[in-house]
Design an enzyme around this catalytic site. Structure first.
Site, PDB file in Angstrom:
ATOM      1  N   ARG A 112       0.837  -1.205   0.000  1.00 46.95           N
ATOM      2  CA  ARG A 112       0.000   0.000   0.000  1.00 46.95           C
ATOM      3  C   ARG A 112       0.870   1.253   0.000  1.00 46.95           C
ATOM      4  O   ARG A 112       0.575   2.216  -0.711  1.00 46.95           O
ATOM      5  CB  ARG A 112      -0.969   0.022   1.192  1.00 46.95           C
ATOM      6  CG  ARG A 112      -2.018   1.132   1.066  1.00 46.95           C
ATOM      7  CD  ARG A 112      -2.981   1.178   2.248  1.00 46.95           C
ATOM      8  NE  ARG A 112      -4.106   2.077   1.973  1.00 46.95           N
ATOM      9  CZ  ARG A 112      -4.085   3.394   2.170  1.00 46.95           C
ATOM     10  NH1 ARG A 112      -2.992   3.986   2.619  1.00 46.95           N
ATOM     11  NH2 ARG A 112      -5.148   4.124   1.896  1.00 46.95           N
ATOM     12  N   CYS A 113       1.928   1.248   0.792  1.00 46.46           N
ATOM     13  CA  CYS A 113       2.829   2.399   0.821  1.00 46.46           C
ATOM     14  C   CYS A 113       3.435   2.672  -0.547  1.00 46.46           C
ATOM     15  O   CYS A 113       3.681   3.832  -0.902  1.00 46.46           O
ATOM     16  CB  CYS A 113       3.967   2.160   1.818  1.00 46.46           C
ATOM     17  SG  CYS A 113       3.488   2.278   3.556  1.00 46.46           S
TER      18      CYS A 113
END
EC number: 3.5.3.6
Length: 413
Positions: free
Chosen positions: A400-401
């Site tokens: 996600r990052c």
């Protein structure tokens, strides 16, 4: 074609995403500069690039368009006037408003073509690369042993943080630490000048021109009207109130609920998405360490007030009930990182076991190293795509990052 940015959930089928392939900025980290550049270790670049390519290919194999930040940025400064403006701003924000170093940096960077110029800025400019005609007072005042005029930006492969898509717009973020503050300038120019995004009616809910801080890892779009945000080490309460007011007041926004979730202010849990992510209509990952005994966590639900610019704020410490009410759910499945084991959960959260990227309802991309959490997700009915993670994980950020979704399909009502 619809809006070039359209995100009304965390879990709608992902169609387009912006990534940044790790480059020489990673090799410009040294043991002496790790803390300054917010790294705990130095990734081995060739393997990090292989792993990132595997991640990008996994997304493409699932029908997702992959765009690269570095390519978009180079295309955004194609006009010579825009390029000159960009360089002036970048050099100034690097600490050189005018003078011999400013002039030498500009001359040096203008010697590259647009793509190589962007790559060099991202990688960092060493002092021995720039020719100064004479020694200036500014140069004499600087740390003689420090090797860079312009710091490398190794955190750029975490494209989630400098800007975050919300509805048919985005926040372009003022980031907390100096090491990352220039990063959002790339997205600022992409939105203003890239033909894919410029003049398309996109709304900037909050610009980078603030003193208070907000970062994309704290921003979660839970539905077409519910926005969650972490009160964290990197996102301040007054920034949350500011973006909530803009979302509530603008006629282009459908958002009527902002949920601020307080998490511990430490390096291990730097953003909300390192401890909580939405992965299905009624399923979230959660790191047990953010919950007190009894499963409690401080939350503040914001709604528009009776008067323009006012906010109604309601406190609750039952995260599950807050999420159920906001999303209109009868029940909610909070899936604990590491199956709740205190040792496994801490280890796998440190390696981004909670940082899942949903690419469709009940379908996620995760790091392969978090095998306990991944196995538990499958037992809860989640389709898991594992990607390689030995070197990428050294930067303290997961799938996600490493991704900035810009288009998702709307969820069916």
């Amino acid at each position: 074609m619809g809006s070039p940015i359209h995100i009304t959930s965390e879990i709608g089928k992902l169609e387009s995403v912006i990534l940044k392939r790790p480059g020489h900025e990673v090799e410009n980290i040294t043991p002496d500069t790790m803390e300054r550049l917010l790294f705990d270790d130095i990734p081995y670049l060739p393997i990090a690039q292989e792993e990132h390519d595997f991640f990008a290919d996994t997304l493409r194999q699932n029908g997702i368009e992959v765009l690269y930040l570095e390519k978009l940025a180079a295309e955004a400064v194609a006009d010579p006037k825009v390029k000159d403006q960009f360089l002036e701003q970048m050099i100034s924000e690097s600490g050189y408003l005018s003078g011999p170093i400013h002039d030498a940096l500009k001359e040096y960077l203008l010697s590259f073509d647009n793509q190589d110029m962007i790559n060099k800025i991202m990688a960092g400019v060493r002092k021995n690369e720039v020719n100064l005609t004479y020694q200036s007072l500014q140069e004499l005042a600087e740390d003689a042993d420090y090797p860079f005029y312009m710091d490398p930006m190794p955190n750029l492969y975490f494209t989630r943080d400098p800007a975050a898509s919300i509805g048919d717009g985005l926040s372009i973020n003022r980031m907390t630490f100096k090491a990352r503050q220039r990063e959002s300038m790339f997205m600022e120019y992409i939105i203003k000048y890239h033909p894919r995004f410029a003049n398309k009616g996109l709304h900037v809910w909050r610009s980078r021109n603030h003193t208070s801080h907000i970062e994309g890892g704290d921003e979660l779009v839970l539905s077409d009207h519910v926005f969650a945000i972490g009160v964290s080490q990197r996102t301040t309460a007054n920034a949350i109130e500011d973006i909530a007011k803009h979302l509530f007041e603008d006629h282009k926004s459908n958002f009527d609920t902002v949920i601020a979730i307080k998490i511990p202010h430490n390096h291990a849990m730097m953003h909300l998405d390192t401890v909580l992510t939405m992965i299905d209509y009624d399923k979230f990952t959660v790191h047990p360490a953010i919950l007190t005994k009894g499963g409690k966590v401080d939350t503040y639900t914001l709604h528009p007030g009776k008067e323009d610019g006012e906010l109604e704020i309601k406190y609750n410490d039952d995260l599950k009930e807050v999420l159920k009410e906001a999303l209109g759910l009868d029940d909610l499945d909070l899936i604990p990182t590491g199956n709740g084991d205190p040792i496994v959960a801490a280890r796998e959260q440190w390696n981004d076991g909670s940082n899942t990227l949903a690419i469709a309802p009940g379908e996620v991309v995760t790091y392969d190293r978090n095998y306990v959490s991944n196995d538990l997700l499958r037992k809860h009915g989640i389709l898991v795509h594992e990607v390689r993670s030995s070197e990428l994980a050294r930067g303290r950020g997961g799938p996600r990052c490493m991704s900035m979704p810009i288009v998702r399909q709307d969820l069916k009502k």
